[in-house]
Write a protein that holds these residues in place. Structure first.
Motif, PDB file in Angstrom:
ATOM      1  N   LEU A 144       7.796  -5.308  -3.671  1.00 32.12           N
ATOM      2  CA  LEU A 144       6.696  -4.832  -4.289  1.00 32.12           C
ATOM      3  C   LEU A 144       5.883  -6.069  -4.923  1.00 32.12           C
ATOM      4  O   LEU A 144       4.583  -6.024  -5.103  1.00 32.12           O
ATOM      5  CB  LEU A 144       7.390  -4.043  -5.553  1.00 32.12           C
ATOM      6  N   ALA A 145       6.628  -7.056  -5.024  1.00 29.19           N
ATOM      7  CA  ALA A 145       5.757  -8.401  -5.411  1.00 29.19           C
ATOM      8  C   ALA A 145       4.694  -8.950  -4.334  1.00 29.19           C
ATOM      9  O   ALA A 145       3.787  -9.237  -4.850  1.00 29.19           O
ATOM     10  CB  ALA A 145       6.527  -9.493  -6.022  1.00 29.19           C
ATOM     11  N   VAL A 146       5.322  -8.848  -3.365  1.00 30.34           N
ATOM     12  CA  VAL A 146       4.487  -9.391  -2.077  1.00 30.34           C
ATOM     13  C   VAL A 146       3.495  -8.122  -1.917  1.00 30.34           C
ATOM     14  O   VAL A 146       2.033  -8.743  -1.354  1.00 30.34           O
ATOM     15  CB  VAL A 146       5.486  -9.733  -0.880  1.00 30.34           C
ATOM     16  N   TRP A 147       3.586  -7.206  -1.609  1.00 35.31           N
ATOM     17  CA  TRP A 147       2.639  -6.207  -1.793  1.00 35.31           C
ATOM     18  C   TRP A 147       1.573  -6.202  -2.936  1.00 35.31           C
ATOM     19  O   TRP A 147       0.267  -6.187  -2.489  1.00 35.31           O
ATOM     20  CB  TRP A 147       3.448  -4.768  -1.908  1.00 35.31           C
ATOM     21  N   ALA A 148       2.006  -6.323  -4.247  1.00 36.75           N
ATOM     22  CA  ALA A 148       0.876  -6.556  -5.292  1.00 36.75           C
ATOM     23  C   ALA A 148       0.053  -7.981  -4.968  1.00 36.75           C
ATOM     24  O   ALA A 148      -1.004  -7.627  -5.253  1.00 36.75           O
ATOM     25  CB  ALA A 148       1.757  -6.676  -6.489  1.00 36.75           C
ATOM     26  N   PHE A 149       0.675  -8.902  -4.376  1.00 34.07           N
ATOM     27  CA  PHE A 149      -0.132 -10.188  -4.287  1.00 34.07           C
ATOM     28  C   PHE A 149      -1.148  -9.962  -3.333  1.00 34.07           C
ATOM     29  O   PHE A 149      -2.325 -10.219  -3.487  1.00 34.07           O
ATOM     30  CB  PHE A 149       0.897 -11.235  -4.019  1.00 34.07           C
TER      31      PHE A 149
ATOM     32  N   VAL B  59      -5.298  -9.767  -3.771  1.00 37.11           N
ATOM     33  CA  VAL B  59      -6.356 -10.779  -2.648  1.00 37.11           C
ATOM     34  C   VAL B  59      -7.202  -9.691  -2.062  1.00 37.11           C
ATOM     35  O   VAL B  59      -8.359 -10.184  -1.818  1.00 37.11           O
ATOM     36  CB  VAL B  59      -5.202 -11.716  -1.938  1.00 37.11           C
ATOM     37  N   LYS B  60      -6.907  -8.736  -1.485  1.00 34.79           N
ATOM     38  CA  LYS B  60      -7.533  -7.892  -0.870  1.00 34.79           C
ATOM     39  C   LYS B  60      -8.784  -7.267  -1.729  1.00 34.79           C
ATOM     40  O   LYS B  60      -9.680  -7.034  -1.350  1.00 34.79           O
ATOM     41  CB  LYS B  60      -6.957  -6.678  -0.147  1.00 34.79           C
ATOM     42  N   ARG B  61      -8.552  -6.888  -3.002  1.00 35.68           N
ATOM     43  CA  ARG B  61      -9.372  -6.393  -4.030  1.00 35.68           C
ATOM     44  C   ARG B  61     -10.227  -7.713  -4.805  1.00 35.68           C
ATOM     45  O   ARG B  61     -11.100  -7.206  -5.400  1.00 35.68           O
ATOM     46  CB  ARG B  61      -8.699  -5.791  -4.908  1.00 35.68           C
ATOM     47  N   GLY B  62     -10.181  -8.829  -4.024  1.00 34.79           N
ATOM     48  CA  GLY B  62     -11.119  -9.885  -4.713  1.00 34.79           C
ATOM     49  C   GLY B  62     -10.618 -10.427  -6.147  1.00 34.79           C
ATOM     50  O   GLY B  62     -11.446 -11.148  -6.902  1.00 34.79           O
ATOM     51  N   GLN B  63      -9.331 -10.431  -6.691  1.00 32.75           N
ATOM     52  CA  GLN B  63      -9.162 -10.924  -7.601  1.00 32.75           C
ATOM     53  C   GLN B  63      -9.044 -12.328  -7.721  1.00 32.75           C
ATOM     54  O   GLN B  63      -9.008 -12.831  -8.938  1.00 32.75           O
ATOM     55  CB  GLN B  63      -7.605 -10.422  -8.152  1.00 32.75           C
TER      56      GLN B  63
END
Length: 80
Positions: A17-22, A26-30
């Motif tokens: 879950l942590a890797v997915w959230a990271f 990144v994909k959303r531009g945070q």
């Protein structure tokens, strides 16, 4: 020792879950612009009239302060 049978899969799921959230962040531009948000807090908001300190307002305050000082100095001269 038997608790490890439960803790290892739970920890792997949490890691996933942590890797997915990271990667989602990144994909959303945070993490695209890390400098601007830190600088924005220091900038005055020109749209907010309560934060606007124009040159005219500063000059009016300075003139009022000078007038008060002159009035106080004038009162002191009359007393002496």
């Amino acid at each position: 020792m038997s608790v490890l049978i439960y803790l290892v899969p739970v920890s792997l799921v949490l890691l996933g879950l942590a890797v997915w959230a990271f990667f989602w962040a990144v994909k959303r531009g945070q993490f695209d612009d890390l400098d601007t948000p830190a600088i924005d807090i220091l900038a005055e908001d020109a749209k907010d009239p309560t934060l606007r300190d124009t040159a005219a307002a500063r000059a009016a305050r300075a003139a009022q302060t000078q007038a008060q000082h002159k009035a106080q100095d004038g009162d002191d001269d009359r007393i002496a």
